[in-house]
Scaffold this motif. Structure first.
Motif, PDB file in Angstrom:
ATOM      1  N   CYS A 117       0.802  -1.219   0.000  1.00 38.97           N
ATOM      2  CA  CYS A 117       0.000   0.000   0.000  1.00 38.97           C
ATOM      3  C   CYS A 117       0.840   1.277   0.000  1.00 38.97           C
ATOM      4  CB  CYS A 117      -0.923   0.015   1.204  1.00 38.97           C
ATOM      5  SG  CYS A 117      -2.242   1.228   1.020  1.00 38.97           S
ATOM      6  N   ILE A 118       0.423   2.240  -0.848  1.00 40.44           N
ATOM      7  CA  ILE A 118       1.047   3.571  -0.826  1.00 40.44           C
ATOM      8  C   ILE A 118      -0.005   4.677  -0.825  1.00 40.44           C
ATOM      9  CG2 ILE A 118       3.087   2.746  -2.063  1.00 40.44           C
ATOM     10  CD1 ILE A 118       1.994   4.289  -4.538  1.00 40.44           C
ATOM     11  N   ALA A 119      -1.298   4.333  -0.756  1.00 35.65           N
ATOM     12  CA  ALA A 119      -2.320   5.379  -0.915  1.00 35.65           C
ATOM     13  C   ALA A 119      -3.279   5.428   0.264  1.00 35.65           C
ATOM     14  CB  ALA A 119      -3.074   5.165  -2.233  1.00 35.65           C
ATOM     15  N   MET A 120      -4.336   4.602   0.227  1.00 41.22           N
ATOM     16  CA  MET A 120      -5.402   4.714   1.215  1.00 41.22           C
ATOM     17  C   MET A 120      -4.929   4.506   2.652  1.00 41.22           C
ATOM     18  SD  MET A 120      -8.903   3.076  -0.280  1.00 41.22           S
ATOM     19  CE  MET A 120      -9.751   3.803  -1.672  1.00 41.22           C
ATOM     20  N   VAL A 121      -3.797   3.843   2.834  1.00 42.64           N
ATOM     21  CA  VAL A 121      -3.312   3.593   4.191  1.00 42.64           C
ATOM     22  C   VAL A 121      -3.148   4.895   4.965  1.00 42.64           C
ATOM     23  CG1 VAL A 121      -0.866   3.659   3.583  1.00 42.64           C
ATOM     24  CG2 VAL A 121      -1.594   2.314   5.534  1.00 42.64           C
ATOM     25  N   LEU A 122      -2.855   5.991   4.270  1.00 42.53           N
ATOM     26  CA  LEU A 122      -2.700   7.279   4.947  1.00 42.53           C
ATOM     27  C   LEU A 122      -4.005   7.742   5.573  1.00 42.53           C
ATOM     28  CD1 LEU A 122      -0.466   9.002   2.257  1.00 42.53           C
ATOM     29  CD2 LEU A 122       0.277   8.108   4.468  1.00 42.53           C
ATOM     30  N   ILE A 123      -5.125   7.428   4.920  1.00 48.55           N
ATOM     31  CA  ILE A 123      -6.438   7.774   5.467  1.00 48.55           C
ATOM     32  C   ILE A 123      -6.705   6.967   6.723  1.00 48.55           C
ATOM     33  CG2 ILE A 123      -8.923   7.644   5.066  1.00 48.55           C
ATOM     34  CD1 ILE A 123      -7.870   9.842   3.499  1.00 48.55           C
ATOM     35  N   TRP A 124      -6.534   5.630   6.626  1.00 48.47           N
ATOM     36  CA  TRP A 124      -6.850   4.773   7.781  1.00 48.47           C
ATOM     37  C   TRP A 124      -5.937   5.119   8.963  1.00 48.47           C
ATOM     38  CZ3 TRP A 124     -10.731   4.164   5.224  1.00 48.47           C
ATOM     39  CH2 TRP A 124     -10.806   3.548   3.984  1.00 48.47           C
ATOM     40  N   ASN A 125      -4.659   5.350   8.691  1.00 48.53           N
ATOM     41  CA  ASN A 125      -3.717   5.693   9.745  1.00 48.53           C
ATOM     42  C   ASN A 125      -4.121   6.995  10.438  1.00 48.53           C
ATOM     43  OD1 ASN A 125      -0.886   5.437  11.015  1.00 48.53           O
ATOM     44  ND2 ASN A 125      -0.834   7.466  10.111  1.00 48.53           N
ATOM     45  N   ASP A 126      -4.549   7.966   9.660  1.00 53.97           N
ATOM     46  CA  ASP A 126      -4.945   9.256  10.236  1.00 53.97           C
ATOM     47  C   ASP A 126      -6.192   9.106  11.096  1.00 53.97           C
ATOM     48  OD1 ASP A 126      -3.695  11.821  10.102  1.00 53.97           O
ATOM     49  OD2 ASP A 126      -5.500  12.618   9.189  1.00 53.97           O
ATOM     50  N   LEU A 127      -7.180   8.348  10.615  1.00 52.68           N
ATOM     51  CA  LEU A 127      -8.407   8.144  11.379  1.00 52.68           C
ATOM     52  C   LEU A 127      -8.143   7.393  12.683  1.00 52.68           C
ATOM     53  CD1 LEU A 127     -10.875   7.185   8.511  1.00 52.68           C
ATOM     54  CD2 LEU A 127     -10.897   9.293   9.845  1.00 52.68           C
ATOM     55  N   ALA A 128      -7.156   6.485  12.657  1.00 52.64           N
ATOM     56  CA  ALA A 128      -6.841   5.695  13.848  1.00 52.64           C
ATOM     57  C   ALA A 128      -5.839   6.402  14.754  1.00 52.64           C
ATOM     58  CB  ALA A 128      -6.296   4.332  13.436  1.00 52.64           C
ATOM     59  N   CYS A 129      -5.529   7.680  14.458  1.00 54.76           N
ATOM     60  CA  CYS A 129      -4.600   8.477  15.266  1.00 54.76           C
ATOM     61  C   CYS A 129      -3.200   7.865  15.288  1.00 54.76           C
ATOM     62  CB  CYS A 129      -5.115   8.647  16.699  1.00 54.76           C
ATOM     63  SG  CYS A 129      -6.721   9.452  16.777  1.00 54.76           S
ATOM     64  N   GLY A 130      -2.793   7.339  14.126  1.00 49.60           N
ATOM     65  CA  GLY A 130      -1.443   6.811  14.007  1.00 49.60           C
ATOM     66  C   GLY A 130      -0.431   7.930  13.832  1.00 49.60           C
ATOM     67  N   ASP A 131       0.823   7.549  13.675  1.00 51.49           N
ATOM     68  CA  ASP A 131       1.919   8.501  13.528  1.00 51.49           C
ATOM     69  C   ASP A 131       2.018   8.929  12.056  1.00 51.49           C
ATOM     70  OD1 ASP A 131       4.567   9.574  13.115  1.00 51.49           O
ATOM     71  OD2 ASP A 131       5.123   8.765  15.069  1.00 51.49           O
ATOM     72  N   ARG A 132       1.671  10.181  11.770  1.00 48.32           N
ATOM     73  CA  ARG A 132       1.652  10.642  10.374  1.00 48.32           C
ATOM     74  C   ARG A 132       3.036  10.621   9.751  1.00 48.32           C
ATOM     75  NH1 ARG A 132      -1.976  15.600  12.275  1.00 48.32           N
ATOM     76  NH2 ARG A 132      -4.038  14.621  12.156  1.00 48.32           N
ATOM     77  N   GLU A 133       4.042  11.045  10.530  1.00 47.04           N
ATOM     78  CA  GLU A 133       5.386  11.075   9.993  1.00 47.04           C
ATOM     79  C   GLU A 133       5.885   9.657   9.706  1.00 47.04           C
ATOM     80  OE1 GLU A 133       4.453  13.014  12.725  1.00 47.04           O
ATOM     81  OE2 GLU A 133       4.205  14.671  11.319  1.00 47.04           O
ATOM     82  N   ALA A 134       5.587   8.726  10.599  1.00 44.13           N
ATOM     83  CA  ALA A 134       5.988   7.334  10.377  1.00 44.13           C
ATOM     84  C   ALA A 134       5.285   6.764   9.155  1.00 44.13           C
ATOM     85  CB  ALA A 134       5.669   6.489  11.613  1.00 44.13           C
ATOM     86  N   ALA A 135       4.012   7.103   8.994  1.00 50.53           N
ATOM     87  CA  ALA A 135       3.265   6.614   7.829  1.00 50.53           C
ATOM     88  C   ALA A 135       3.878   7.129   6.538  1.00 50.53           C
ATOM     89  CB  ALA A 135       1.801   7.039   7.928  1.00 50.53           C
ATOM     90  N   ALA A 136       4.275   8.406   6.521  1.00 50.57           N
ATOM     91  CA  ALA A 136       4.891   8.977   5.321  1.00 50.57           C
ATOM     92  C   ALA A 136       6.191   8.261   4.979  1.00 50.57           C
ATOM     93  CB  ALA A 136       5.143  10.469   5.525  1.00 50.57           C
ATOM     94  N   VAL A 137       6.994   7.951   5.993  1.00 54.93           N
ATOM     95  CA  VAL A 137       8.264   7.258   5.763  1.00 54.93           C
ATOM     96  C   VAL A 137       8.024   5.842   5.257  1.00 54.93           C
ATOM     97  CG1 VAL A 137      10.292   6.278   6.907  1.00 54.93           C
ATOM     98  CG2 VAL A 137       9.620   8.633   7.377  1.00 54.93           C
ATOM     99  N   LEU A 138       7.097   5.107   5.897  1.00 57.40           N
ATOM    100  CA  LEU A 138       6.848   3.721   5.494  1.00 57.40           C
ATOM    101  C   LEU A 138       6.234   3.640   4.102  1.00 57.40           C
ATOM    102  CD1 LEU A 138       5.587   2.059   8.806  1.00 57.40           C
ATOM    103  CD2 LEU A 138       7.906   2.251   7.894  1.00 57.40           C
ATOM    104  N   VAL A 139       5.376   4.604   3.774  1.00 54.94           N
ATOM    105  CA  VAL A 139       4.798   4.636   2.427  1.00 54.94           C
ATOM    106  C   VAL A 139       5.893   4.905   1.395  1.00 54.94           C
ATOM    107  CG1 VAL A 139       3.399   6.110   0.919  1.00 54.94           C
ATOM    108  CG2 VAL A 139       2.414   5.181   3.010  1.00 54.94           C
ATOM    109  N   ALA A 140       6.809   5.822   1.699  1.00 50.59           N
ATOM    110  CA  ALA A 140       7.926   6.096   0.788  1.00 50.59           C
ATOM    111  C   ALA A 140       8.815   4.863   0.638  1.00 50.59           C
ATOM    112  CB  ALA A 140       8.736   7.283   1.305  1.00 50.59           C
TER     113      ALA A 140
END
Length: 355
Positions: A128-151
């Protein structure tokens, strides 16, 4: 019974966020009705494409990802890249366990349906490189970590997708005495989708923060600008779902038993990948925000790439393409449900979790 912490988190969500499953159900129904009521709509929507992806879907994905990437504090990325536990766990889950699990589930549950089986294996290879950012944000995950893992997933996707496709569709089935398929897709084709669906919104999000903070300051940017653009992400998500169902709803309603067979391994995959990753994050001592980010980035898949590859290699009417289409239609409601499971799971962490 909910804890005060989880209750406070749910109360803090906007009306749009709290009732997201309702809106998604309504978007699915609207897409089905549009596809049935306007028979010529499919041709119009498919008339303009980016590669093998319908332009309306591409626009929906870009709208969905931009606000989330605009929220990332890019000056904090260094702290994430230094967390070797998180990065190593993500690589293992995404590129070793994820494809292997989908291979096992596809062969176990679809031994008599080779086209659908191949389509599901392709879904498992597209991390995943797209919708995961939405789910992570809704679940109050770490936005910066999500950006790094998606990259990170994006880089590995360009390098490893074709190689893993050869391994799981040709080499491994041959070694196990099973019938295999071939997957002819170039690294450049994959790189194009990564550049479009991640590169464009990432650049827009980065420039928004840099220019916005320089002009008005961080306080204005985060208190005034981000709340205004935030809902665009969910509107983009709902728009994408409507278009997906309008394009493929007729096929799904005409072949319900096939859809059910494809859905079973997908449901098992999402549950096992998310649940195992969430428990693994807690076991290695990650805080809640990074644990939930690890879980969603491991469980989600890059459906736009999977559909594009299946259509490009096997054809738009192939069973492989149908399996790719069913992927997001199962993934979206399941991962929405897992957002709520994740928020409930905060009680497993002792430290205070901040959104």
């Amino acid at each position: 019974m909910s804890t005060p912490r989880s209750t406070a988190v749910m109360a803090g969500l906007s009306t749009l966020d709290r009732f997201l499953p309702v809106w998604i159900g309504a978007a699915m129904a609207a897409g089905l009705l549009l596809g049935r009521a306007l028979p010529g709509l499919n041709g119009a929507l498919e008339a303009v494409k980016i590669g093998q992806i319908s332009l309306p879907i591409a626009l929906g994905l870009l709208l969905m990802m931009y606000p989330v990437l605009a929220k990332v504090r890019y000056d904090r990325l260094g702290a994430v890249t230094g967390d070797r536990r998180l990065l190593l766990a993500s690589l293992v889950l995404n590129w070793l366990l994820g494809p292997a699990l989908m291979f096992v589930l596809a062969w176990t549950l679809l031994p008599d349906l080779p086209e659908y089986r191949t389509g599901l294996i392709i879904v498992g290879l597209a991390r995943c490189i797209a919708m995961v950012l939405i789910w992570n944000d809704l679940a109050c995950g770490d936005r910066e970590a999500a950006a790094v893992l998606v990259a990170l997933n994006s880089v590995f996707q360009v390098i490893a997708f074709g190689l893993l496709g050869w391994f799981y569709l040709e080499l491994l089935p041959g070694r196990l005495g099973l019938a295999g398929s071939t997957l002819d897709v170039s690294a450049w084709d994959i790189a194009q989708y990564v550049l479009i669906f991640l590169g464009i919104p990432l650049a827009a999000g980065y420039l928004s923060r840099r220019l916005g903070e320089r002009a008005k300051g961080r306080d204005w940017y985060e208190r005034r600008f981000l709340p205004k653009i935030g809902p665009i992400a969910l509107y983009g998500l709902l728009f994408t779902i409507v278009i997906l169902f309008a394009l493929q709803g007729h096929t799904i309603t005409e072949r319900p038993l096939d859809v059910a067979r494809i859905a079973l391994p997908l449901l098992a995959y999402f549950a096992l990948m998310w649940g195992g990753s969430f428990l693994a994050g807690r076991a290695i001592g990650l805080p809640y925000q990074k644990t939930t980010t690890l879980a969603f980035t491991a469980a989600g898949n890059n459906f736009e790439l999977a559909i594009a590859v299946a259509v490009g290699v096997f054809g738009v009417t192939s069973g492989q393409a149908l399996a790719g289409v069913v992927g997001p239609l199962i993934e979206v409601p399941v991962l929405v449900a897992l957002v709520y499971v994740s928020l409930w799971g905060r009680r497993l962490f002792k430290e205070p979790a901040h959104a």
